[in-house]
Design a protein around this motif. Structure first.
Motif, PDB file in Angstrom:
ATOM      1  N   VAL A  41     -72.929  -1.665  -9.968  1.00  0.00           N
ATOM      2  CA  VAL A  41     -73.098  -1.427 -11.406  1.00  0.00           C
ATOM      3  C   VAL A  41     -72.605  -0.015 -11.684  1.00  0.00           C
ATOM      4  O   VAL A  41     -73.084   0.953 -11.069  1.00  0.00           O
ATOM      5  CB  VAL A  41     -74.570  -1.610 -11.827  1.00  0.00           C
ATOM      6  CG1 VAL A  41     -74.740  -1.281 -13.305  1.00  0.00           C
ATOM      7  CG2 VAL A  41     -75.038  -3.028 -11.535  1.00  0.00           C
ATOM      8  N   PRO A  42     -71.636   0.132 -12.598  1.00  0.00           N
ATOM      9  CA  PRO A  42     -71.060   1.463 -12.833  1.00  0.00           C
ATOM     10  C   PRO A  42     -72.017   2.387 -13.568  1.00  0.00           C
ATOM     11  O   PRO A  42     -72.902   1.937 -14.302  1.00  0.00           O
ATOM     12  CB  PRO A  42     -69.829   1.158 -13.703  1.00  0.00           C
ATOM     13  CG  PRO A  42     -70.145  -0.123 -14.380  1.00  0.00           C
ATOM     14  CD  PRO A  42     -71.024  -0.902 -13.430  1.00  0.00           C
ATOM     15  N   PRO A  43     -71.831   3.695 -13.379  1.00  0.00           N
ATOM     16  CA  PRO A  43     -72.675   4.665 -14.085  1.00  0.00           C
ATOM     17  C   PRO A  43     -72.391   4.632 -15.586  1.00  0.00           C
ATOM     18  O   PRO A  43     -71.302   4.248 -16.018  1.00  0.00           O
ATOM     19  CB  PRO A  43     -72.284   6.005 -13.475  1.00  0.00           C
ATOM     20  CG  PRO A  43     -71.000   5.783 -12.776  1.00  0.00           C
ATOM     21  CD  PRO A  43     -70.866   4.328 -12.499  1.00  0.00           C
ATOM     22  N   GLU A  52     -81.444  -0.177 -22.152  1.00  0.00           N
ATOM     23  CA  GLU A  52     -80.672  -1.321 -22.653  1.00  0.00           C
ATOM     24  C   GLU A  52     -79.213  -1.247 -22.202  1.00  0.00           C
ATOM     25  O   GLU A  52     -78.631  -2.261 -21.808  1.00  0.00           O
ATOM     26  CB  GLU A  52     -80.757  -1.396 -24.184  1.00  0.00           C
ATOM     27  CG  GLU A  52     -80.081  -2.622 -24.760  1.00  0.00           C
ATOM     28  CD  GLU A  52     -80.699  -3.949 -24.305  1.00  0.00           C
ATOM     29  OE1 GLU A  52     -79.952  -4.945 -24.240  1.00  0.00           O
ATOM     30  OE2 GLU A  52     -81.901  -3.999 -24.003  1.00  0.00           O
ATOM     31  N   ALA A  53     -78.610  -0.061 -22.241  1.00  0.00           N
ATOM     32  CA  ALA A  53     -77.224   0.089 -21.795  1.00  0.00           C
ATOM     33  C   ALA A  53     -77.104  -0.218 -20.308  1.00  0.00           C
ATOM     34  O   ALA A  53     -76.134  -0.826 -19.854  1.00  0.00           O
ATOM     35  CB  ALA A  53     -76.716   1.496 -22.104  1.00  0.00           C
ATOM     36  N   ARG A  54     -78.091   0.170 -19.531  1.00  0.00           N
ATOM     37  CA  ARG A  54     -78.070  -0.110 -18.096  1.00  0.00           C
ATOM     38  C   ARG A  54     -78.266  -1.611 -17.828  1.00  0.00           C
ATOM     39  O   ARG A  54     -77.647  -2.171 -16.937  1.00  0.00           O
ATOM     40  CB  ARG A  54     -79.115   0.728 -17.373  1.00  0.00           C
ATOM     41  CG  ARG A  54     -78.700   2.200 -17.313  1.00  0.00           C
ATOM     42  CD  ARG A  54     -79.712   3.036 -16.581  1.00  0.00           C
ATOM     43  NE  ARG A  54     -79.283   4.411 -16.467  1.00  0.00           N
ATOM     44  CZ  ARG A  54     -78.550   4.914 -15.485  1.00  0.00           C
ATOM     45  NH1 ARG A  54     -78.132   4.151 -14.513  1.00  0.00           N
ATOM     46  NH2 ARG A  54     -78.225   6.192 -15.471  1.00  0.00           N
ATOM     47  N   VAL A  55     -79.112  -2.252 -18.614  1.00  0.00           N
ATOM     48  CA  VAL A  55     -79.293  -3.701 -18.486  1.00  0.00           C
ATOM     49  C   VAL A  55     -77.970  -4.411 -18.809  1.00  0.00           C
ATOM     50  O   VAL A  55     -77.569  -5.350 -18.116  1.00  0.00           O
ATOM     51  CB  VAL A  55     -80.444  -4.188 -19.395  1.00  0.00           C
ATOM     52  CG1 VAL A  55     -80.447  -5.703 -19.542  1.00  0.00           C
ATOM     53  CG2 VAL A  55     -81.782  -3.693 -18.850  1.00  0.00           C
ATOM     54  N   MET A  56     -77.284  -3.964 -19.844  1.00  0.00           N
ATOM     55  CA  MET A  56     -75.994  -4.562 -20.201  1.00  0.00           C
ATOM     56  C   MET A  56     -74.942  -4.322 -19.118  1.00  0.00           C
ATOM     57  O   MET A  56     -74.125  -5.202 -18.842  1.00  0.00           O
ATOM     58  CB  MET A  56     -75.503  -4.013 -21.548  1.00  0.00           C
ATOM     59  CG  MET A  56     -76.368  -4.460 -22.727  1.00  0.00           C
ATOM     60  SD  MET A  56     -76.584  -6.267 -22.815  1.00  0.00           S
ATOM     61  CE  MET A  56     -74.903  -6.812 -22.954  1.00  0.00           C
ATOM     62  N   THR A  81     -83.193  -4.148 -13.027  1.00  0.00           N
ATOM     63  CA  THR A  81     -83.115  -5.532 -12.576  1.00  0.00           C
ATOM     64  C   THR A  81     -84.211  -6.387 -13.198  1.00  0.00           C
ATOM     65  O   THR A  81     -83.957  -7.506 -13.663  1.00  0.00           O
ATOM     66  CB  THR A  81     -83.211  -5.583 -11.033  1.00  0.00           C
ATOM     67  OG1 THR A  81     -82.111  -4.834 -10.493  1.00  0.00           O
ATOM     68  CG2 THR A  81     -83.179  -7.000 -10.516  1.00  0.00           C
ATOM     69  N   VAL A  82     -85.431  -5.872 -13.239  1.00  0.00           N
ATOM     70  CA  VAL A  82     -86.551  -6.631 -13.787  1.00  0.00           C
ATOM     71  C   VAL A  82     -86.370  -6.841 -15.296  1.00  0.00           C
ATOM     72  O   VAL A  82     -86.555  -7.956 -15.802  1.00  0.00           O
ATOM     73  CB  VAL A  82     -87.890  -5.941 -13.468  1.00  0.00           C
ATOM     74  CG1 VAL A  82     -89.041  -6.592 -14.196  1.00  0.00           C
ATOM     75  CG2 VAL A  82     -88.135  -5.949 -11.969  1.00  0.00           C
ATOM     76  N   GLY A 121     -86.778   2.651 -23.823  1.00  0.00           N
ATOM     77  CA  GLY A 121     -86.938   1.232 -23.544  1.00  0.00           C
ATOM     78  C   GLY A 121     -87.393   0.831 -22.157  1.00  0.00           C
ATOM     79  O   GLY A 121     -87.364  -0.348 -21.821  1.00  0.00           O
ATOM     80  N   TRP A 122     -87.841   1.775 -21.344  1.00  0.00           N
ATOM     81  CA  TRP A 122     -88.243   1.461 -19.975  1.00  0.00           C
ATOM     82  C   TRP A 122     -89.664   0.915 -19.881  1.00  0.00           C
ATOM     83  O   TRP A 122     -89.985   0.183 -18.941  1.00  0.00           O
ATOM     84  CB  TRP A 122     -88.132   2.705 -19.093  1.00  0.00           C
ATOM     85  CG  TRP A 122     -86.741   3.195 -18.940  1.00  0.00           C
ATOM     86  CD1 TRP A 122     -86.127   4.157 -19.689  1.00  0.00           C
ATOM     87  CD2 TRP A 122     -85.774   2.753 -17.993  1.00  0.00           C
ATOM     88  NE1 TRP A 122     -84.833   4.337 -19.255  1.00  0.00           N
ATOM     89  CE2 TRP A 122     -84.596   3.489 -18.210  1.00  0.00           C
ATOM     90  CE3 TRP A 122     -85.798   1.801 -16.963  1.00  0.00           C
ATOM     91  CZ2 TRP A 122     -83.442   3.308 -17.458  1.00  0.00           C
ATOM     92  CZ3 TRP A 122     -84.644   1.623 -16.207  1.00  0.00           C
ATOM     93  CH2 TRP A 122     -83.489   2.366 -16.454  1.00  0.00           C
TER      94      TRP A 122
END
Length: 192
Positions: A41-43, A52-56, A81-82, A121-122
Motif C-alpha cells: 500500500v503506497p504512502p 479514510e484516505a489510507r483505507v482507500m 485493515t480492520v 476517523g481512527w
C-alpha cells in the motif's frame, strides 16, 4: 498440470509508511524474490493521519491483486485493515495483524493524541468479526498497547491470538529488522 497459484500478498504499513529496515519491507523483498505477487500500500501524499484516505489506498491495492490476497499489516496498518474489512466485501484469503496499537487509550508522547485520532476517523476502534481468517500477533511489552487490550481486539475480530514475546512494537526501534516468523504465519494463513 499447472501448480496452484499462491495468494498474492498485500503489505499494509503503519503511520510511518515504508521503512527500509522494517520487517514488512524485508518480508516483501523475500516473498517477491521467491516469485510471489507482492503489493505494498503506497504512502499518502497529503494528510498522513487521514484514516479514510489510507483505507482507500488499501482498497486500490486489493482491487489490483489477481485473486484474494493475504494482508500483512503492522501497527496502524492493522487498524487500516480492520476499518477497510468492515466497509468492503472483497474476498481476502487471510490477514496477519501484527502488534495493533490501542487507539482507544492515550498513546505515548510523540504519537497522535486521542483527539487527533478521532478527528481523522481512527476511533472508535471497530470491534466486529472480520469476514476472513486472521492472526493477531501480540507483544508482551508493546508501548502502544497492553496485551490484554490486544487480546480483547483479537476476540472481537474473531482472530487467532499468538504471543510473540517481548518484542516491543516489533519495529526497527525495538530491534526488528527481520522477523522470520512472519513468513511462517503467512504460510499458515495460506494453508488455512
Amino acid at each position: 498440470m499447472s501448480l496452484p497459484t499462491r495468494p498474492p500478498v498485500v503489505i499494509v504499513p503503519g503511520l510511518r509508511d515504508h521503512v527500509a529496515d522494517h520487517w514488512q519491507t524485508i518480508l516483501a523483498e523475500r516473498l517477491a524474490a521467491a516469485g510471489r505477487d507482492v503489493r505494498i500500500v503506497p504512502p499518502l501524499t497529503s494528510d498522513q493521519l487521514d484514516c479514510e484516505a489510507r483505507v482507500m489506498a488499501l482498497e486500490e491495492a486489493v482491487a489490483q491483486t489477481p485473486g484474494p490476497p493475504i494482508l500483512v499489516a503492522h501497527s496502524a496498518g492493522v487498524m487500516i485493515t480492520v476499518h477497510w474489512a468492515l466497509r468492503n466485501r472483497r474476498p481476502v484469503h487471510g490477514a496477519l495483524l501484527a502488534t495493533p496499537p490501542d487507539f482507544d487509550t492515550p498513546l505515548p508522547e510523540g504519537y497522535p493524541t486521542p483527539e487527533a485520532l478521532c478527528q481523522h476517523g481512527w476511533t472508535p476502534t471497530p470491534r466486529k468479526a472480520l469476514p476472513f481468517p486472521s492472526i493477531v500477533a501480540v507483544s508482551d511489552n508493546d508501548p502502544l498497547a497492553h496485551p490484554k487490550r490486544v487480546a480483547e481486539l483479537a476476540d472481537a475480530w474473531g482472530s487467532s491470538l499468538i504471543g510473540i514475546g517481548s518484542v516491543g512494537h516489533l519495529n526497527p526501534a525495538a530491534g526488528y529488522g527481520p522477523w522470520p516468523r512472519a513468513e511462517e504465519l503467512v504460510r499458515e494463513l495460506e494453508l488455512g
